[in-house]
Design an enzyme around this catalytic site. Structure first.
Site, PDB file in Angstrom:
ATOM      1  N   CYS A 120      61.957 -38.946  10.631  1.00  0.00           N
ATOM      2  CA  CYS A 120      61.011 -40.011  10.327  1.00  0.00           C
ATOM      3  C   CYS A 120      60.065 -39.494   9.245  1.00  0.00           C
ATOM      4  O   CYS A 120      59.915 -38.289   9.076  1.00  0.00           O
ATOM      5  CB  CYS A 120      60.220 -40.394  11.574  1.00  0.00           C
ATOM      6  SG  CYS A 120      59.288 -41.931  11.369  1.00  0.00           S
ATOM      7  N   CYS A 122      56.690 -40.415   9.046  1.00  0.00           N
ATOM      8  CA  CYS A 122      55.255 -40.581   9.313  1.00  0.00           C
ATOM      9  C   CYS A 122      54.485 -39.267   9.450  1.00  0.00           C
ATOM     10  O   CYS A 122      53.309 -39.199   9.102  1.00  0.00           O
ATOM     11  CB  CYS A 122      55.030 -41.467  10.528  1.00  0.00           C
ATOM     12  SG  CYS A 122      55.689 -40.804  12.061  1.00  0.00           S
ATOM     13  N   CYS A 130      55.948 -44.760   8.320  1.00  0.00           N
ATOM     14  CA  CYS A 130      57.275 -44.181   8.540  1.00  0.00           C
ATOM     15  C   CYS A 130      58.204 -44.332   7.340  1.00  0.00           C
ATOM     16  O   CYS A 130      59.416 -44.167   7.477  1.00  0.00           O
ATOM     17  CB  CYS A 130      57.896 -44.791   9.791  1.00  0.00           C
ATOM     18  SG  CYS A 130      56.859 -44.547  11.266  1.00  0.00           S
ATOM     19  N   LYS A 200      62.824 -49.456  19.519  1.00  0.00           N
ATOM     20  CA  LYS A 200      61.543 -48.765  19.525  1.00  0.00           C
ATOM     21  C   LYS A 200      60.451 -49.805  19.281  1.00  0.00           C
ATOM     22  O   LYS A 200      60.433 -50.480  18.241  1.00  0.00           O
ATOM     23  CB  LYS A 200      61.519 -47.699  18.430  1.00  0.00           C
ATOM     24  CG  LYS A 200      60.174 -46.982  18.350  1.00  0.00           C
ATOM     25  CD  LYS A 200      60.210 -45.848  17.351  1.00  0.00           C
ATOM     26  CE  LYS A 200      58.861 -45.190  17.222  1.00  0.00           C
ATOM     27  NZ  LYS A 200      58.861 -44.091  16.259  1.00  0.00           N
ATOM     28  N   ARG A 210      50.288 -39.357  18.323  1.00  0.00           N
ATOM     29  CA  ARG A 210      49.797 -39.367  16.937  1.00  0.00           C
ATOM     30  C   ARG A 210      48.703 -38.318  16.744  1.00  0.00           C
ATOM     31  O   ARG A 210      48.535 -37.802  15.645  1.00  0.00           O
ATOM     32  CB  ARG A 210      49.359 -40.777  16.553  1.00  0.00           C
ATOM     33  CG  ARG A 210      50.588 -41.696  16.471  1.00  0.00           C
ATOM     34  CD  ARG A 210      50.233 -43.134  16.215  1.00  0.00           C
ATOM     35  NE  ARG A 210      51.429 -43.971  16.364  1.00  0.00           N
ATOM     36  CZ  ARG A 210      51.431 -45.298  16.334  1.00  0.00           C
ATOM     37  NH1 ARG A 210      50.296 -45.946  16.142  1.00  0.00           N
ATOM     38  NH2 ARG A 210      52.546 -45.962  16.483  1.00  0.00           N
ATOM     39  N   ARG A 222      52.199 -50.370  12.774  1.00  0.00           N
ATOM     40  CA  ARG A 222      53.634 -50.257  12.535  1.00  0.00           C
ATOM     41  C   ARG A 222      54.400 -51.533  12.919  1.00  0.00           C
ATOM     42  O   ARG A 222      55.612 -51.513  13.077  1.00  0.00           O
ATOM     43  CB  ARG A 222      54.200 -49.084  13.343  1.00  0.00           C
ATOM     44  CG  ARG A 222      53.523 -47.735  13.090  1.00  0.00           C
ATOM     45  CD  ARG A 222      54.507 -46.602  13.332  1.00  0.00           C
ATOM     46  NE  ARG A 222      53.913 -45.302  13.573  1.00  0.00           N
ATOM     47  CZ  ARG A 222      53.270 -44.573  12.661  1.00  0.00           C
ATOM     48  NH1 ARG A 222      53.071 -45.048  11.446  1.00  0.00           N
ATOM     49  NH2 ARG A 222      52.806 -43.383  12.987  1.00  0.00           N
ATOM     50  N   GLU A 238      69.269 -54.986  18.088  1.00  0.00           N
ATOM     51  CA  GLU A 238      69.004 -53.681  17.458  1.00  0.00           C
ATOM     52  C   GLU A 238      70.032 -52.650  17.928  1.00  0.00           C
ATOM     53  O   GLU A 238      70.572 -51.873  17.129  1.00  0.00           O
ATOM     54  CB  GLU A 238      67.597 -53.183  17.820  1.00  0.00           C
ATOM     55  CG  GLU A 238      66.454 -53.870  17.089  1.00  0.00           C
ATOM     56  CD  GLU A 238      66.303 -53.394  15.642  1.00  0.00           C
ATOM     57  OE1 GLU A 238      67.135 -52.606  15.174  1.00  0.00           O
ATOM     58  OE2 GLU A 238      65.338 -53.828  14.980  1.00  0.00           O
ATOM     59  N   LYS A 253      62.444 -47.113  23.809  1.00  0.00           N
ATOM     60  CA  LYS A 253      61.185 -46.387  23.776  1.00  0.00           C
ATOM     61  C   LYS A 253      60.027 -47.365  23.615  1.00  0.00           C
ATOM     62  O   LYS A 253      60.115 -48.241  22.752  1.00  0.00           O
ATOM     63  CB  LYS A 253      61.225 -45.421  22.600  1.00  0.00           C
ATOM     64  CG  LYS A 253      59.955 -44.645  22.384  1.00  0.00           C
ATOM     65  CD  LYS A 253      60.056 -43.879  21.104  1.00  0.00           C
ATOM     66  CE  LYS A 253      58.688 -43.313  20.795  1.00  0.00           C
ATOM     67  NZ  LYS A 253      58.574 -42.802  19.468  1.00  0.00           N
ATOM     68  N   TYR A 318      57.918 -35.143  28.440  1.00  0.00           N
ATOM     69  CA  TYR A 318      57.089 -33.942  28.299  1.00  0.00           C
ATOM     70  C   TYR A 318      57.061 -33.123  29.584  1.00  0.00           C
ATOM     71  O   TYR A 318      56.530 -32.017  29.585  1.00  0.00           O
ATOM     72  CB  TYR A 318      55.670 -34.344  27.849  1.00  0.00           C
ATOM     73  CG  TYR A 318      55.703 -35.055  26.509  1.00  0.00           C
ATOM     74  CD1 TYR A 318      55.784 -34.323  25.335  1.00  0.00           C
ATOM     75  CD2 TYR A 318      55.725 -36.450  26.425  1.00  0.00           C
ATOM     76  CE1 TYR A 318      55.867 -34.963  24.102  1.00  0.00           C
ATOM     77  CE2 TYR A 318      55.802 -37.100  25.198  1.00  0.00           C
ATOM     78  CZ  TYR A 318      55.872 -36.346  24.042  1.00  0.00           C
ATOM     79  OH  TYR A 318      55.977 -36.977  22.829  1.00  0.00           O
TER      80      TYR A 318
HETATM   81  C1  PBG Z   1      57.704 -41.342  14.925  1.00  0.00           C
HETATM   82  C2  PBG Z   1      57.622 -41.107  16.379  1.00  0.00           C
HETATM   83  C3  PBG Z   1      56.589 -41.492  17.228  1.00  0.00           C
HETATM   84  C4  PBG Z   1      56.937 -41.065  18.503  1.00  0.00           C
HETATM   85  C5  PBG Z   1      58.165 -40.423  18.403  1.00  0.00           C
HETATM   86  N1  PBG Z   1      58.585 -40.480  17.077  1.00  0.00           N
HETATM   87  C6  PBG Z   1      55.285 -42.128  16.932  1.00  0.00           C
HETATM   88  C7  PBG Z   1      55.188 -43.449  16.324  1.00  0.00           C
HETATM   89  O1  PBG Z   1      56.163 -44.180  16.133  1.00  0.00           O
HETATM   90  O2  PBG Z   1      54.062 -43.772  15.975  1.00  0.00           O
HETATM   91  C8  PBG Z   1      56.123 -41.265  19.733  1.00  0.00           C
HETATM   92  C9  PBG Z   1      56.441 -40.405  20.907  1.00  0.00           C
HETATM   93  C10 PBG Z   1      55.410 -40.382  21.971  1.00  0.00           C
HETATM   94  O3  PBG Z   1      54.449 -41.180  21.975  1.00  0.00           O
HETATM   95  O4  PBG Z   1      55.550 -39.541  22.870  1.00  0.00           O
HETATM   96  N2  PBG Z   1      58.103 -40.209  14.226  1.00  0.00           N
END
Ligand code: PBG
Length: 329
Positions: A120, A122, A130, A200, A210, A222, A238, A253, A318
């Site tokens: 990604c 971002c 992103c 997502k 973030r 986003r 999707e 997600k 986590y």
């Molecule tokens: C983007 C990405 C995000 C997460 C995983 N990959 C953040 C977003 O889309 O803003 C979030 C994962 C989490 O909140 O644990 N690279």
């Protein structure tokens, strides 16, 4: 047959019988551990909104990855925090960038652990979006879909060159799975699977992430690329498109507020399904546990079991290392 012939409690009267009739099993094999890595040495910086989670440097990351492998967790997913951000996120395809360094360190320390990389822009862009930000005709700034694809390809190739076992695009651009698949195939990297963040959502549950990845959008949000939380049928579209474009594993997600989407995806598709138990889900449980309001271990095992019961084969969490330890006891 109803009561008194049927007594459902008979199958609950003892640990042994409960184990025999259990429908959903949770094992270390199902888990993937997300990890944050930045440049430097000896770094182990706790993330305030994610107690127990750290930003590592490649050396400390490799040690932690080794412990995760020893706990029986099959894979980690890496998120890089670059030294240097610009408008197009150029550190993301640098072969000396943070992710290639991290992969190298983990691969030297671990034998079999799979290294998945989040693909990604971002974390690498100074605006925190992103993809490539452009002025639309109406003057509104927007992320340009097709220009972003080229950058995602460069990043994915750089990760695989450095030894990534799986790439996981999380940007939500249209067509990115197909673009990455073709590029990997052309580069003789046809054996590397793609784990697609297919459904997502534009979720508020990413807040702590973030902070951890230092990647909040500097303007706007986003919602022009991530999905509207109100939509379920669209998630199936999707996922279907990602499968057609060559996704080997698809993902929903966040996880907990989207268990219905996980279930729909499981019923609609036969590909391996992952779910991401995201940072906000983690932070909520941690905060309640620190206040003594809930029993963290029991809540976590119940949550991870629920995500599996909803239909996920793989859970990114986590708690992966800790949960693997609890499951082994
Ligand atoms: C983007 C990405 C995000 C997460 C995983 N990959 C953040 C977003 O889309 O803003 C979030 C994962 C989490 O909140 O644990 N690279």
């Amino acid at each position: 047959m109803s009561f008194p012939v049927t007594r459902l409690r008979r199958n609950r009267r003892g640990d042994a019988i409960r184990r025999m009739v259990r429908e959903t099993r949770l094992a270390a094999d199902d888990l993937v551990m997300p990890m944050f890595v930045r440049h430097g040495q000896g770094v182990k910086h706790e993330i305030p909104s994610m107690p127990g989670q750290f930003q590592f440097s490649p050396d400390t990351l490799a040690e932690e990855a080794y412990a995760i492998e020893q706990a029986g967790v099959p894979a980690v997913i890496l998120f890089g925090i670059p030294d240097f951000k610009d408008a197009v996120g150029s550190e993301s395809w640098d072969e000396e960038g943070i992710i290639p360094k991290a992969i190298d360190a983990v691969k030297r320390r671990c034998r079999d652990l799979y290294v998945i990389t989040d693909v990604c822009m971002c974390e690498y862009t100074d605006h925190g979006h992103c993809g490539v930000v452009k002025n639309r005709r109406d003057g509104i700034l927007d992320v340009d879909n097709d220009d972003t694809l080229d950058l995602l390809i460069r990043q994915a190739i750089a990760h695989v060159r450095a030894g990534a076992d799986i790439v996981a695009p999380s940007d939500m651009m249209d067509g990115r799975v197909g673009a990455i698949r073709r590029a990997l195939d052309d580069a003789r990297m046809a054996d590397v699977p793609i784990l697609a963040y297919s459904a997502k959502y534009a979720s508020s549950f990413y807040g702590p992430f973030r902070d951890a990845a230092e990647s909040p959008p500097q303007f706007g949000d986003r919602s022009s690329y991530q999905m509207d939380p109100a939509n379920a049928r669209e998630a199936m579209r999707e996922i279907e498109l990602d499968i057609e474009e060559g996704a080997d594993i698809v993902m929903v997600k966040p996880a907990l507020p989207y268990l219905d989407i996980i279930r729909m995806a499981r019923d609609c598709f036969d590909v391996p399904l992952a779910a991401y138990n995201v940072s906000g889900e983690y932070a909520m449980v941690k905060a309640a546990a620190q206040n003594g309001w809930i029993d963290e271990r029991r809540v976590v095992l119940e949550t991870l079991t629920a995500i599996r019961r909803a239909g996920a084969d793989i859970v990114l969490t986590y708690w992966a290392r800790e949960a693997a330890g609890w499951l082994a006891e």
